[in-house]
Design an enzyme around this catalytic site. Structure first.
Site, PDB file in Angstrom:
ATOM      1  N   ILE A  16      -3.452  31.319   4.618  1.00 35.42           N
ATOM      2  CA  ILE A  16      -4.108  30.461   3.640  1.00 35.42           C
ATOM      3  C   ILE A  16      -4.624  31.287   2.473  1.00 35.42           C
ATOM      4  O   ILE A  16      -4.520  30.897   1.318  1.00 35.42           O
ATOM      5  CB  ILE A  16      -5.269  29.683   4.291  1.00 35.42           C
TER       6      ILE A  16
ATOM      7  N   GLY B 289      -9.152  37.901   1.414  1.00 32.92           N
ATOM      8  CA  GLY B 289     -10.384  38.300   0.763  1.00 32.92           C
ATOM      9  C   GLY B 289     -10.705  39.736   1.072  1.00 32.92           C
ATOM     10  O   GLY B 289      -9.952  40.427   1.760  1.00 32.92           O
ATOM     11  N   GLY B 290     -11.867  40.177   0.565  1.00 38.76           N
ATOM     12  CA  GLY B 290     -12.245  41.560   0.770  1.00 38.76           C
ATOM     13  C   GLY B 290     -12.465  41.898   2.232  1.00 38.76           C
ATOM     14  O   GLY B 290     -12.252  43.015   2.656  1.00 38.76           O
TER      15      GLY B 290
ATOM     16  N   ASP C 281     -23.633  35.107  -0.640  1.00 41.46           N
ATOM     17  CA  ASP C 281     -22.473  35.073  -1.537  1.00 41.46           C
ATOM     18  C   ASP C 281     -22.139  33.629  -1.907  1.00 41.46           C
ATOM     19  O   ASP C 281     -21.003  33.187  -1.760  1.00 41.46           O
ATOM     20  CB  ASP C 281     -21.272  35.752  -0.877  1.00 41.46           C
TER      21      ASP C 281
END
Length: 771
Positions: A157, A160-161, A276
């Site tokens: 999907i 990310g980091g 975040d």
């Protein structure tokens, strides 16, 4: 080695950076680093290529740093390292390291756009992800890319980091899920892996309608890969809604913002800080437009890696709080600042602190105050603008006191700006509604004070003013038991025929069976994808019907809970009702369709459509009539055989949430928005009387066995017993801390079950009223 008396040498600092240190040394050295500025600077120097981060920040002005600044060589080195890692991982050619890449550039954003969603584009081919999913075991089904424990992996999907997000199918519970796997490059770092799992487990404790549910935190047996299993959300992200610098309508800003704030409030009550909050972590369901927050706590899991490897603080710079940019501890009010930055961008189309570089963004966060949103976009009401400004206060003490305060204010604004669906109104703790603090509450200008006061008390769904009217009113002292710790809102409950069992429909897709006498949970099973709106026993008690947000009607054996049959209604089903003989089931859909379904075969016999969503349905006691109510404020009475409309009953001032016929007559009760509770003659269409005395929206209604009394469930957590003949309230049941969404009456005893958004079920002993 255990050394805290002297400074760490270069070799030890490099061990910390590359993760090759043992646990004991790690704990000791990081404790030393917390207190030693000299070692912190040395660590930053090594991590960023001989240039301390503090000197970089000091050299950044409001525009780009000068060409001679030390900032640019450091950025180039970091970019080259990242590009090389990306090229190795994805098999692509690394981009030129001299290209500018900042957090204001879309290319630098976290690529996990739909962290818990079904993909909106075709899945990547096996060739495209070759080598990236080496941790997967082979799948017996060629339709899947591989297998992780008992999860079949369908595709990637996003990335990310911290990890890769996979679309998967849970073969044990037969449902789609999203799985976030800790990046392979971090799997070898035991500290990072432990933090990843620990934060995942903490996030799993948050059970709320506006937070993506965390189903499981695990490590694969074969290769020890750490992964999180999450609820799959069909929809898109808020990030995708904010396009081309165009502001969103003020009503959408308030509506989406109140749901984000409500989700944050639930997390904060569990001691969990998001760290975040950004548009990419705000998911919006496709059909309901309901907001779900994702990636709770995972930013903290990045601390051990990002801070030691690059000297950077955790978070997305565009939405970070001042305290985050300085590397200080973040608390609930840090999340509120980030929420303010998100709301500002929604309201104006412009991020409040955008700059050509990440360092420029951070400096603006520390030093600049953006223009109030109403000065940038004249369509933003002054109260909403002032609230956003208060969230962006540099000092945490000057921000609103809590996320629930913000949710309350935004809920009021949303209702003032337009109609809000009951599926989108969040559960907000009433006890926090008046805790106003910070600079916003201290504004000396009259319009600001009036705006905050109105925002805090005006909405009927919050009814803060009524809290003062209830001082000392603890309700009537009827004994009750509590069935606690359900995983989210309990949308409906129903007693079994013999009163021994109570079924509950839960927002996480499960149905729970409680033993009322022992107060023990007997069984919990996954019934639907997404919310289970209704659960109901058939009149003979042999069958249980459930309806869900997935548009499915399901029929279960009431003893074994084996699935007997199902019917696809093609739209979320909020209301269901068995006919008195149990042969038919009437269902009301969000798209305005009324279905009559044959229970034995699960086939549709007939249907009818009308405007608006249907939120409640009911059969008359003789089975001749079916009543519906919903978002268009009208009660309709249909002939059961032909589905011709016999009566159209108008008198509600807002949506109708529920209705019921009396058990022995044509008396019909309908309840809904803004304290509306009305008794009708269902056969003639005559309005019999209005019931006065409720404290907010009324979500539920049910008659007692002889029809002499009825019970309602209200927004502020109360249930109320009414005398049908006089229309007077005769008892008030208090105990829930949030809206009561459903009531069920035991047919064998004087007991009432109430279910609530607070995640509890209460069973009240009402035998005193029978005396």
């Amino acid at each position: 080695m255990n050394r805290v008396e002297t400074h760490l040498n270069e070799s030890e600092l490099r061990s910390l950076i590359d993760g090759s240190v043992d646990d004991a040394s790690y704990a000791s050295w990081t404790k030393h680093l917390d207190a030693c500025e000299s070692c912190q600077e040395a660590l930053q120097t090594i991590a960023t290529g001989e240039i301390p981060i503090d000197s970089l920040v000091a050299d950044v002005d409001q525009a780009n740093p000068t060409e001679q600044s030390a900032y640019w060589p450091a950025v180039a080195r970091v970019q080259a390292e990242i590009a090389e890692q990306l090229g190795q991982r994805r098999g692509t050619v690394a981009p030129d390291a001299t290209e500018t890449l900042t957090d204001t550039d879309p290319a630098s954003q976290d690529s996990t756009k739909n962290a818990s969603m079904g993909p909106k584009t075709p899945r990547e081919s096996r060739d495209a992800i070759s080598g990236e999913l080496d941790f997967l075991e082979p799948s017996d089904d060629p339709a899947y890319l591989g297998q992780l424990e008992h999860f079949q992996i369908a595709g990637v999907i996003g990335r990310g980091g911290m990890g890769i997000v996979l679309e998967a199918f849970d073969t044990h519970l037969t449902r789609p899920v999203a799985i976030k796997v800790l990046n392979p490059q971090f799997q070898e770092n035991e500290i990072a892996r432990q933090r990843f799992c620990r934060e995942g487990r903490a996030a799993a404790a948050i059970a709320h309608e506006h937070v993506v549910a965390m189903h499981q935190v695990a490590k694969a047996d074969r290769n020890q890969v750490a992964f999180l299993v999450m609820q799959m959300i069909e929809g898109d992200t808020l990030e995708s809604r904010i396009v081309d610098g165009q502001p969103m309508p003020a009503g959408d800003v308030a509506r989406i913002g109140m749901q984000i704030a409500s989700g944050l409030s639930a997390a904060h009550k569990q001691g969990m800080i998001h760290r975040d909050v950004k548009p990419a972590n705000v998911l919006i369901e496709r059909e309901t437009e309901r907001v779900k927050l994702t990636d709770f706590g995972l930013a903290r899991a990045a601390d051990d890696i990002k801070l030691t490897k690059t000297g950077m603080v955790t978070g997305t710079p565009l939405y970070m709080s001042p305290e985050q940019t300085l590397g200080e501890d973040a608390d609930e009010r840090s999340d509120l600042f980030s929420l303010g930055a998100v709301l500002y961008e929604m309201a104006t189309g412009i991020a409040p602190f955008r700059a050509p570089s990440a360092m420029g963004v951070m400096k603006r966060i520390l030093d600049e105050q953006p223009k109030p949103p109403h000065q940038v976009n004249g369509q933003i009401p002054r109260p909403l603008s002032e609230l956003i400004v208060s969230l962006l206060a540099k000092s945490a003490e000057d921000r609103p006191a809590s996320a629930s305060v913000v949710a309350s204010a935004l809920a009021s604004t949303a209702q003032e700006l337009g109609s809000v669906s009951p599926m989108q109104v969040p559960a907000i703790a009433a006890s926090d509604a008046g805790k106003i603090s910070g600079s916003y509450s201290r504004q000396t200008r009259r319009y600001a004070i009036a705006a905050w006061t109105a925002a805090a008390v005006a909405a009927a769904s919050l009814a803060f003013a009524l809290m003062f009217n209830r001082v000392g009113d603890k309700g009537d002292p009827f004994p009750s038991i509590v069935l606690p710790d359900n995983p989210g809102t309990v949308w409906s409950v129903d007693f079994s025929d013999d009163g021994t069992r109570l079924l509950a429909a839960i927002e996480d897709g499960t149905v729970r069976s409680w033993n009322v006498a022992t107060q023990e949970l007997e069984m919990s099973f996954n019934a639907h994808r997404g919310i289970v709106w209704m659960v109901q026993y058939s009149p003979d008690g042999r069958i249980v019907a459930t309806s869900g947000d997935d548009g499915m009607i399901k029929f279960w054996d009431s003893t074994s809970f084996e699935l007997l049959n199902d019917f696809d209604a093609e739209s979320a089903v909020r209301g269901i009702a068995f006919s008195p003989d149990g042969k038919w089931l009437a269902t009301g859909n969000r798209d305005g369709t009324l279905h009559i379904i044959d229970v034995e075969s699960a086939t549709m016999l007939r249907s009818s459509n009308h405007s608006g969503s249907i939120l409640g349905v009911a059969f008359s006691p003789d089975g001749k009539w079916i009543a519906t109510g919903g978002s268009d404020k009208v009660v309709r009475v249909f002939d059961c055989q032909s589905l011709e409309i016999r009566q159209t009953l108008e008198g509600h001032s807002g949506p109708i949430y529920n209705l019921r016929f009396g058990p022995t007559s044509s008396m019909l009760a309908s309840v809904g928005w803004n304290k509306n509770a009305i008794l009708w003659n269902g056969e003639t269409g005559q309005l019999v009387r209005r019931l006065e005395g409720s404290e907010g929206d009324i979500w539920a209604v049910s008659f007692c066995q002889d029809g002499s009394r009825l019970v309602t469930g209200e927004q502020l957590g109360a249930a109320r017993v009414w005398d049908v003949a006089t229309g007077e309230p005769i008892a008030t049941l208090r105990g829930h801390t949030s809206a009561v969404h459903n009531v069920s009456l035991d047919r064998t005893a004087y007991r009432v079950a109430t279910s609530s958004r607070d995640g509890t079920i209460r069973v009240w002993d009402m035998s005193e009223l029978a005396e």
